[in-house]
Design an enzyme around this catalytic site. Structure first.
Site, PDB file in Angstrom:
ATOM      1  N   ASP A  54       0.823  -1.126  -0.021  1.00 48.53           N
ATOM      2  CA  ASP A  54      -0.205  -0.143  -0.124  1.00 48.53           C
ATOM      3  C   ASP A  54       0.887   1.357   0.119  1.00 48.53           C
ATOM      4  O   ASP A  54       2.013   1.110   0.379  1.00 48.53           O
ATOM      5  CB  ASP A  54      -0.850   0.021   1.555  1.00 48.53           C
ATOM      6  CG  ASP A  54      -1.776   1.175   1.546  1.00 48.53           C
ATOM      7  OD1 ASP A  54      -2.329   1.709   0.468  1.00 48.53           O
ATOM      8  OD2 ASP A  54      -1.777   1.839   2.562  1.00 48.53           O
TER       9      ASP A  54
ATOM     10  N   ASP B 148      -0.514   5.001   0.917  1.00 52.45           N
ATOM     11  CA  ASP B 148      -0.697   6.105   1.867  1.00 52.45           C
ATOM     12  C   ASP B 148      -0.724   5.517   3.471  1.00 52.45           C
ATOM     13  O   ASP B 148      -1.341   4.453   3.614  1.00 52.45           O
ATOM     14  CB  ASP B 148      -2.262   6.652   1.451  1.00 52.45           C
ATOM     15  CG  ASP B 148      -2.243   7.147   0.191  1.00 52.45           C
ATOM     16  OD1 ASP B 148      -2.404   8.517   0.284  1.00 52.45           O
ATOM     17  OD2 ASP B 148      -2.079   6.662  -0.733  1.00 52.45           O
TER      18      ASP B 148
ATOM     19  N   GLU C 252      -2.091  10.595   4.032  1.00 49.70           N
ATOM     20  CA  GLU C 252      -3.034  10.170   3.112  1.00 49.70           C
ATOM     21  C   GLU C 252      -3.170  11.385   2.244  1.00 49.70           C
ATOM     22  O   GLU C 252      -3.606  12.636   2.662  1.00 49.70           O
ATOM     23  CB  GLU C 252      -4.412   9.965   3.724  1.00 49.70           C
ATOM     24  CG  GLU C 252      -4.524   8.840   4.911  1.00 49.70           C
ATOM     25  CD  GLU C 252      -4.722   7.389   4.298  1.00 49.70           C
ATOM     26  OE1 GLU C 252      -5.092   7.487   3.124  1.00 49.70           O
ATOM     27  OE2 GLU C 252      -4.144   6.576   4.863  1.00 49.70           O
TER      28      GLU C 252
ATOM     29  N   ARG D  42     -15.476  11.610  -1.941  1.00 54.98           N
ATOM     30  CA  ARG D  42     -14.348  12.289  -1.482  1.00 54.98           C
ATOM     31  C   ARG D  42     -14.131  13.090  -2.685  1.00 54.98           C
ATOM     32  O   ARG D  42     -13.475  14.349  -2.730  1.00 54.98           O
ATOM     33  CB  ARG D  42     -13.119  11.711  -0.914  1.00 54.98           C
ATOM     34  CG  ARG D  42     -13.561  11.258   0.495  1.00 54.98           C
ATOM     35  CD  ARG D  42     -12.389  10.535   1.337  1.00 54.98           C
ATOM     36  NE  ARG D  42     -12.298   9.125   0.678  1.00 54.98           N
ATOM     37  CZ  ARG D  42     -11.538   8.185   0.630  1.00 54.98           C
ATOM     38  NH1 ARG D  42     -10.290   8.624   1.151  1.00 54.98           N
ATOM     39  NH2 ARG D  42     -11.386   7.064   0.014  1.00 54.98           N
TER      40      ARG D  42
ATOM     41  N   GLY E  55      -4.833   2.854  -3.337  1.00 57.88           N
ATOM     42  CA  GLY E  55      -6.273   3.335  -3.719  1.00 57.88           C
ATOM     43  C   GLY E  55      -6.397   4.882  -3.941  1.00 57.88           C
ATOM     44  O   GLY E  55      -7.486   5.185  -4.212  1.00 57.88           O
TER      45      GLY E  55
END
Length: 293
Positions: A83, A85, A92, A128, A173
């Site tokens: 991953d 973040d 993030e 978002r 993501g």
């Protein structure tokens, strides 16, 4: 045969190891004699039985010590899927980007809920990103330069594994505008992330479909493993949020890194106290073999 690795960079004492052996013996794990990987930093204890009991006996028993219990065979991994973040970087990205639109608290609240597994990831991402519609696209580069910082140990972890023949993939993501330069700076073989759409120099409030989500991360690990022709036990996955659980659960070593509670509870291993170089000690790689430049 299994190996219990205790990691506490600069803080691991012989007494801690003696106490750990006693705890393992009491748990019926038939421990061997501790062996230093790097004195004061990390050590291995061979165990001959009851790996689940070993984890229960040692995890959280000593402040500041991280624990990895795994089969001794296949310990050094040939594939890393990570991953980005809050794992390979300290922030993030969408929350920091939102700050340039004056929306950080609102968007960060959604991010936190999604990472805890309380919201559908794709729907939360769409919501978002929609809030960012109209933000000048120049904010992306500003955010990258001003806010994005590598997690300590990220570069050393990835470059050391690659130097030893491993393949490394960053799957986020988040957005390619951040993931691609981060992957290049750290040294990943490739990066996969969402495309943040721009219209006439401003964020369009949308991402290109399909969204990179939990299933993408799992599929990337499976497909890359098959392409490399390696077994499941030679794979390593690391992340912090609920959308990382699928890949963490199928990896030979799935690691929750400073993770949300739902992830920490489900992962086979947790790193709560040390930086990402802990994953090199977990693979039995001593500091003298690390690539640090």
């Amino acid at each position: 045969m299994f190996t219990a690795t205790l990691i506490a960079a600069g803080r691991l004492s012989p007494q801690t190891l003696t106490d750990a052996v006693a705890r393992l013996a009491d748990a019926g794990c038939a421990p061997g004699t501790p062996e230093w990987l790097d004195e004061g930093d990390a050590a291995d204890i061979a165990i001959n039985a009851n790996p689940a009991g070993a984890r229960a006996a040692l995890e959280g028993a000593v402040d500041g010590v991280d624990l990895v219990v795994q089969p001794a065979a296949g310990r050094e991994k040939r594939l890393l899927v990570a991953d980005m973040d809050s794992t390979m970087i300290t922030v993030e990205c969408i929350d920091e980007l939102a700050d340039y639109a004056g929306l950080k608290p609102q968007i960060a609240e959604i991010t936190e809920a999604a990472m805890r597994g309380e919201l559908d990831f794709a729907a939360a991402l769409d919501a978002r990103v929609a809030l960012l519609k109209g933000l000048d696209a120049s904010a992306i580069e500003r955010c990258r330069e001003e806010r994005v910082r590598l997690m300590p140990g990220a570069r050393t972890l990835v470059r050391t594994m690659r130097s030893r023949g491993a393949t490394t993939v960053l799957v986020s993501g988040g957005f390619t505008a951040f993931a691609e330069p981060v992957a290049a700076e750290i040294g990943f073989d490739r990066a996969i992330a969402n495309i943040l759409e721009v219209d006439d120099g401003r964020l369009a409030g949308t991402v290109t479909k399909p969204i990179v989500d939990s299933s993408t991360k799992e599929r990337t690990l499976r497909e890359t493993r098959l392409k490399l022709g390696i077994s499941d036990d030679l794979t390593l996955a690391v992340g912090d949020g609920a959308n990382d659980l699928a890949m963490i659960n199928i990896a030979g070593l799935g690691v929750a890194y400073r993770a949300k509670p739902v992830v920490a509870a489900a992962a086979a291993a947790r790193i709560d106290h040390n930086d990402l170089t802990a994953l090199l000690w977990a693979q039995g790689i001593c500091r003298s073999a690390w690539v640090t430049s």
